[in-house]
Each structure stands twice: as structure tokens, then as C-alpha cells.
Design a protein around this motif. Structure first.
Motif, PDB file in Angstrom:
ATOM      1  N   CYS A   1      -6.678  22.285  29.222  1.00 27.64           N
ATOM      2  CA  CYS A   1      -6.852  22.649  27.812  1.00 27.64           C
ATOM      3  C   CYS A   1      -8.330  22.814  27.461  1.00 27.64           C
TER       4      CYS A   1
ATOM      5  N   VAL B   1       0.099  22.329  26.752  1.00 25.09           N
ATOM      6  CA  VAL B   1       0.466  21.214  25.876  1.00 25.09           C
ATOM      7  C   VAL B   1       1.943  20.873  26.060  1.00 25.09           C
TER       8      VAL B   1
ATOM      9  N   GLU C   1      -2.768  17.524  31.021  1.00 29.35           N
ATOM     10  CA  GLU C   1      -3.355  18.872  31.007  1.00 29.35           C
ATOM     11  C   GLU C   1      -4.665  18.950  30.224  1.00 29.35           C
TER      12      GLU C   1
ATOM     13  N   ALA D   1      -2.621  27.765  26.404  1.00 31.02           N
ATOM     14  CA  ALA D   1      -2.857  26.434  25.828  1.00 31.02           C
ATOM     15  C   ALA D   1      -1.548  25.821  25.365  1.00 31.02           C
TER      16      ALA D   1
ATOM     17  N   LEU E   1       0.165  16.930  27.179  1.00 34.87           N
ATOM     18  CA  LEU E   1      -1.269  16.980  26.873  1.00 34.87           C
ATOM     19  C   LEU E   1      -2.102  16.011  27.709  1.00 34.87           C
TER      20      LEU E   1
END
Length: 152
Positions: free
Chosen positions: A112, A101, A108, A97, A105
């Protein structure tokens, strides 16, 4: 304990490998002692066990393993192993994660979301393992919790 039981089959394979190793060792030691050797230094005679004897030994080992697994100690060790496995997975998911990030973010978000779902699943597995460990400890001690409303 059927002969089709995968655990029994694995143990039977191990028993066959053990017999093979014993025969190889015995033959090697017999060759070493074939020349001039002191009395009593040659290996004892070694013959392979029958398939029935191997199966009986495998069944006995499997029964012992299963008995141990069902004991409080076995259940505690198994539960702790599951907790450790889940904790490693949670840690790895957290790292994935963070990497996602760091890549950005907005790009992704789907990744995530998938990682968070996996983290939730692993966290639930961790909690389940903790509960199983706690129950195994209770069973081993033969005691009840002082406060039954206390939860993990």
C-alpha cells in the motif's frame, strides 16, 4: 533533423514501406490489366523513389509534425493525452490499493505504501498535464487569466 534522429528514422522506414506498398499495388493492378482491358484502365507506371527523395519527404513530414506539436493545438492535445494517461494510472493504482486492503491491510502495508507513492507521482503528472493544457488554451485564446492568483 539529423539522419540519426529516431523520429526521422521512423518516418523514413514508413516512407520505404509506402514505396513497397505502391509497387506491390501497381504490379497487382498491372497483372489485372494484362489481358484484355479497356484503354486507360491500366495503372500509371510506378517506380520507387530514390533514397534521397524518401529522406526529403520524411524530413518534410517530420517538420510538419514538429510544427504542429509546438502549436497551441498540438500542445493542448499532447497535454490532454498526458492527463488521460495519468488519470488511467491513478485509477489503476486505486484499484490495486483496494485489492491490497481487501487481502488484509496489516499484511499489505508495504504494498500500500508503494501504491500510494505511485499514486502521488501520477497525481503530480496529472496536475502538470492540466497546467500545460491550461497554458495551451491561454496561448490559443491569446488571453491572460482574469485572476492570476488562481491555481490548479
Amino acid at each position: 533533423m539529423e539522419p540519426r534522429d529516431p523520429d526521422l528514422i521512423d518516418l523514413l522506414i514508413s516512407e520505404r514501406a509506402l514505396d513497397h506498398a505502391r509497387l506491390v499495388w501497381s504490379a497487382r493492378e498491372a497483372r489485372r490489366a494484362s489481358g484484355v482491358a479497356w484503354s486507360g484502365l491500366s495503372p500509371p507506371p510506378c517506380a520507387p523513389r530514390t533514397e534521397g527523395a524518401r529522406l526529403d519527404d520524411a524530413r518534410a513530414k517530420l517538420a510538419g509534425r514538429r510544427q504542429w506539436r509546438e502549436s497551441a493545438r498540438g500542445r493542448l492535445v499532447s497535454a490532454i493525452a498526458e492527463v488521460q494517461k495519468a488519470a488511467r494510472a491513478v485509477h489503476a493504482g486505486g484499484e490495486r490499493a483496494r485489492e491490497a486492503v481487501a487481502r488484509g491491510l496489516p499484511d499489505e502495508l508495504e504494498t500500500c505504501e508503494a501504491i500510494v507513492r505511485d499514486l502521488r507521482r501520477q497525481t503530480l503528472a496529472l496536475i502538470t498535464g492540466l497546467r500545460a493544457a491550461r497554458q495551451a488554451v491561454r496561448d490559443a485564446a491569446g488571453q491572460q487569466l482574469d485572476r492570476p492568483d488562481r491555481r490548479i
